[in-house]
Structures are given as structure tokens and as C-alpha cells.
Design an enzyme around this catalytic site. Sequence first.
Site, PDB file in Angstrom:
ATOM      1  N   SER A 226      -6.953   4.282  -1.428  1.00 20.69           N
ATOM      2  CA  SER A 226      -6.735   2.703  -1.351  1.00 20.69           C
ATOM      3  C   SER A 226      -8.259   2.112  -1.359  1.00 20.69           C
ATOM      4  CB  SER A 226      -6.418   2.394   0.009  1.00 20.69           C
ATOM      5  OG  SER A 226      -4.896   2.754   0.224  1.00 20.69           O
TER       6      SER A 226
ATOM      7  N   THR B 224      -7.867  -1.955   1.815  1.00 25.00           N
ATOM      8  CA  THR B 224      -7.375  -2.975   0.950  1.00 25.00           C
ATOM      9  C   THR B 224      -7.985  -4.068   1.223  1.00 25.00           C
ATOM     10  OG1 THR B 224      -5.503  -1.567   0.665  1.00 25.00           O
ATOM     11  CG2 THR B 224      -5.329  -3.697  -0.215  1.00 25.00           C
TER      12      THR B 224
ATOM     13  N   ASP C 180       0.723  -1.344   0.156  1.00 29.13           N
ATOM     14  CA  ASP C 180       0.103   0.219  -0.113  1.00 29.13           C
ATOM     15  C   ASP C 180       0.899   1.386  -0.032  1.00 29.13           C
ATOM     16  OD1 ASP C 180      -1.937   2.256   0.755  1.00 29.13           O
ATOM     17  OD2 ASP C 180      -3.334   0.462   1.387  1.00 29.13           O
TER      18      ASP C 180
ATOM     19  N   ASP D 169       2.370   2.725   3.187  1.00 29.92           N
ATOM     20  CA  ASP D 169       1.617   3.959   3.094  1.00 29.92           C
ATOM     21  C   ASP D 169       1.427   4.808   4.257  1.00 29.92           C
ATOM     22  OD1 ASP D 169      -1.017   5.384   1.380  1.00 29.92           O
ATOM     23  OD2 ASP D 169      -1.661   4.753   3.676  1.00 29.92           O
TER      24      ASP D 169
ATOM     25  N   GLU E 208      -1.131  -7.737   2.111  1.00 26.16           N
ATOM     26  CA  GLU E 208      -1.128  -6.370   2.078  1.00 26.16           C
ATOM     27  C   GLU E 208      -0.068  -6.053   3.179  1.00 26.16           C
ATOM     28  OE1 GLU E 208      -3.127  -2.119   2.220  1.00 26.16           O
ATOM     29  OE2 GLU E 208      -3.785  -3.571   3.654  1.00 26.16           O
TER      30      GLU E 208
ATOM     31  N   HIS F  32       2.890   8.601   4.267  1.00 27.52           N
ATOM     32  CA  HIS F  32       1.935  10.004   4.526  1.00 27.52           C
ATOM     33  C   HIS F  32       2.813  10.678   5.659  1.00 27.52           C
ATOM     34  CE1 HIS F  32      -2.022   9.418   2.670  1.00 27.52           C
ATOM     35  NE2 HIS F  32      -1.762   8.168   2.894  1.00 27.52           N
TER      36      HIS F  32
ATOM     37  N   ASP G 193      -0.958  -0.360  -4.671  1.00 27.63           N
ATOM     38  CA  ASP G 193      -2.310   0.312  -4.932  1.00 27.63           C
ATOM     39  C   ASP G 193      -2.226   1.572  -5.482  1.00 27.63           C
ATOM     40  OD1 ASP G 193      -1.788   1.236  -2.493  1.00 27.63           O
ATOM     41  OD2 ASP G 193      -3.424   0.890  -1.608  1.00 27.63           O
ATOM     42  N   HIS G 194      -1.144   2.460  -5.037  1.00 31.49           N
ATOM     43  CA  HIS G 194      -0.981   3.846  -5.586  1.00 31.49           C
ATOM     44  C   HIS G 194       0.421   4.181  -4.993  1.00 31.49           C
ATOM     45  CE1 HIS G 194      -1.914   4.847  -1.346  1.00 31.49           C
ATOM     46  NE2 HIS G 194      -3.011   4.158  -1.596  1.00 31.49           N
TER      47      HIS G 194
ATOM     48  N   HIS H 188      -1.375  10.818  -1.364  1.00 30.19           N
ATOM     49  CA  HIS H 188      -1.170   9.990  -2.574  1.00 30.19           C
ATOM     50  C   HIS H 188      -0.561  10.953  -3.651  1.00 30.19           C
ATOM     51  CE1 HIS H 188      -4.036   7.127  -0.507  1.00 30.19           C
ATOM     52  NE2 HIS H 188      -3.055   7.291   0.133  1.00 30.19           N
TER      53      HIS H 188
END
Length: 496
Positions: A81, A137, A41, A254, A249, A258, A296-297, A390
Site C-alpha cells: 500500500s 495510504t 485499499d 484490504d 480511503e 488479508h 491501490d492494489h 496482495h
Amino acid sequence: MKKVFGLLLIIGLLVFAQAGIATAPATTSTGVKNVILIIGDGMGFAHVQLTKLVYGHLNMEDFPYTGFELTYSLSGEVTDSAAAATALATGMKTYNGMISTVTNGDKVYNLTTLLELAQFLGKSTGLVTTTRITHATPAAFGAHVEDRDMEAEIAKQLIEHKINVLFGGGKKKFDDATLELAKQYGYEVIFDKEGLEKASGEYVLGLFAYSHIPYVLDRSESDVGLLDMTKKAIELLERNPNGFFLMIEAGRIDHASHGNDIVATLAETKELDDVVGYVLEYAKKRGDTLVVVTGDHETGGLAVGINYGSVVDVNKILSIKKSTSFMAAEIKNGGDIKEVVKKYTGIELSDEEVEYIKQMDQENPIFGLSNALGEIISKKVGVTFASHKHTGEPVPLLAYGPGADNFVGFHHHIQTSKLIAKLMIFGVPRVNILFEGTSSAKGDLNGDYRVDEKDAYIALMVLLGEKVDSELEERADLDNNGIIDLHDVMLILQEA
Ligand SMILES: [Zn+2]
């Protein structure tokens, strides 16, 4: 329902096929037995590159087939997500925040997922994550809700879906009634490392943290890691002779990104790579297991370096042993900013930096402090983040196992999802499609006066997720909800 699709996939489709029409030999195939989808993620290319720079050779480098993955959602070029996982899980784009649902006009529709397809094919299923198991997710593979924040409802749906393995954090989203429901559904419910070691049920719910599982950097001996969960999940799932579908995952790359916490970001990515190594070895020994790895991004707009030459301070990164959110918590508990940062990083902050940290903390009492620490420490070790959010950058796509060569190139998540579905249902053979007749009956997409696997293939590869031909779409929409998704593919297979 037919479990084995002995297929004669030499279908001619003059409308779509330009070259190489239907010359492949007839092939009988059952689908690929096991599918393991690993999602980092927030993991973009720079995450992978920096992890390699710091930790050395990565298992991700050993994949024979690689590609680029586009991630945009119906909301625009930057996905969240929920929409990204929905695209990966269902082959359909949706709006940010939505979990395997989509709005069409004023109606909300459920989108059928790869996990549900696997269940339809008689496979066991599992979801494993370092976030709450109810987070976006994993939720997108095993639940349908309009809003990712409906986590108590997601918890209930995950149980009702009878997913064999549910491992992650998120105890707080399972109230007594939901835990009771899990027991009624036959789940073995476990909460710690010891329980994980002993687990043996057909259905196992493992909730190993109140919220997310702690960052790799902040874990204690008693915490469960992603590799522990992965090993047990495979052990439990591989007992099914029809195979399994497992989504794993690394969910907190992620979160660390962040927070612009480069050290935690790379430690989380390294944990994903360790899992990738284990899964790759497993797949290499068997030959019947497709492994797909992607993000996922991208999160943070991470960049390798802030100047020319050798600028990333690898030794410094390796010397930092705690996440910035761990440091922030200690500061919030009365710790002195300079002393705490010095203790865990060896870095001496200037008075201006301390002022900036205090100001950020005032502006954003939840994340400001750790965000500011992340920004300052990242710059000091020679990397930059463009934002705390993101980005719309593409992410890596890696594949190994039967059909892995399909994943080479430039895709969107929805194509990757469709390819996984294709390999699960039809197996490896290349398929050429031809329209063969003039029938326009419901379900008979190639017009040959029969509803069969060829039609399922057309619905999956040509129609799912894309607007093509409204007359054809009408015929493929077996459940009459105005959307062609995996559910229609499954209904066609059922009629076949
Ligand atoms: Zn995020």
C-alpha cells in the site's frame, strides 16, 4: 505565484506528437476546482462484482468513464500500500514500504504529492480513512518517510503539513507532544461522534479509534463510519473559494481480504460504495468537482465462485453479522470454536475443520485463527481467495466530472496521478505540445525562450515519473535533485 493560469496551450512538440498537431483553438482555463479521490485499499474487480451480487446495484456502476489501473511498484509486480499510494499521490513509482520518497543511488528523495500541489494552488486539503490516519495510504499524501512503519513521525508530519481535515483512527500513534503540536498549529482535536458533529475549525484532527476504526460489521452506535467522516470533511473543506483536494480511503477492505473474511470484505466495500454514492451526488449537483475512484492494489486474489453455475450463497453472506477477527477474539478469550462459529454464522464446523483452525492458530498466533475461519467460511459461501497477500492484478478506475473522460483506458497509478495533477493545474482542455525554439535554458522545456505554463505542462505530462530524454530532464530538474517530480512542475509554475 500566479493563482490563475490563463493558458494558451497550443504547444507544438514535434518530438513527441505524431498526429493532430496543434490545431485545437486557444482556450483559457483555470484548473478543476475540487478533486475527490476515493481509494478502496485492496479492492479489485472481484470485490466490486461480489459486492454487487450481494447488495444489488452499486453507485460505482453509475460512472460514465472507466478504466483499468496497473499497480506494480519498483519492487516488482506485487505492490504494497505504501508504494501504491506513493504512485497515486506523486505520479512516481517507488519501492514497497516507502512513503512518498524514493531511493536514487544511496540517497533518499522526497516526492511532492497531489495534496501539496493542491495547497500550492490555494486549495484546502483533507485525508479521511477507516485505518489509522498514519497508515500507508493517507500517509503517502501528507508525509515523506522511508519506512511506512514510522507512524509516530508520520503523525507529526501530517500536523506540520497543515492538512485541514485529518479523520481516521490511530490515536495510539499521537503521543502527548504530537497532540500538543496539533493544538499549536491551530487544530481542533476531536475523538468521538459528538466531536465530529460539532467540528467547525479550519484545521480539524479527528482520531476516532485507538488503532483502526472497527469493521462495519463490528461497529457499535457510537463508532464513526466512513460516510459520517466524508460528509463532515466536505462540509469543512468546501468553505474555501479556491476549492479542495480530498482523499477518502476505505482502508479495511484490504485487512478483511488479508484475513479471507469475505463477509467483512464485502461490507467494507459496500461502505465505500455508499460514500461513492454520496460524493457522486455532490459532484453532480456542482459540475466543478472531479471524482476518481480506484483501488491501490488487489488483496487476496478473490475469485467469484468455486464452481459453475449459481454458487455464491448470497443469503448466507447477508446473514453473517460479525467479522472473523471478532469471532477469533471471542475464541481467544476462552470461547469454544464450534459454538462461537455457530452463534455468528449458523455454520456447523466438522472436527477436521476445528483441528485445522487450531493448527493455524499455533503456527501464527496473531492472525492464524481468524485466517483459518476466513478460509473455511469463504468456501462455504461459494467464493475463494488465492492467498492472504496482495496480488498484481489490475484494479478498477472510475471517473466523473470535469475531465473524467481522460481516465478511460489502461493506466498505471502514476498516469492517473499525473492526470489528476493536470486537471488541477490546467483544467479540462486537451493540450497538444510542440517544441517551438532552440533555447536550452533551465526550465524552458519547449525552447521558446520563456519559462511558462507550457513548460510546466511538459514537465508534468512528459517527464514526471518517466525517463525520456536526459538533456530535457536536466533542464526540467529545477531543484537539481536528479528527479523530475511535482516539485519541479511547481517551481516552473512559480517562475512563469
Ligand atoms: Zn494489504
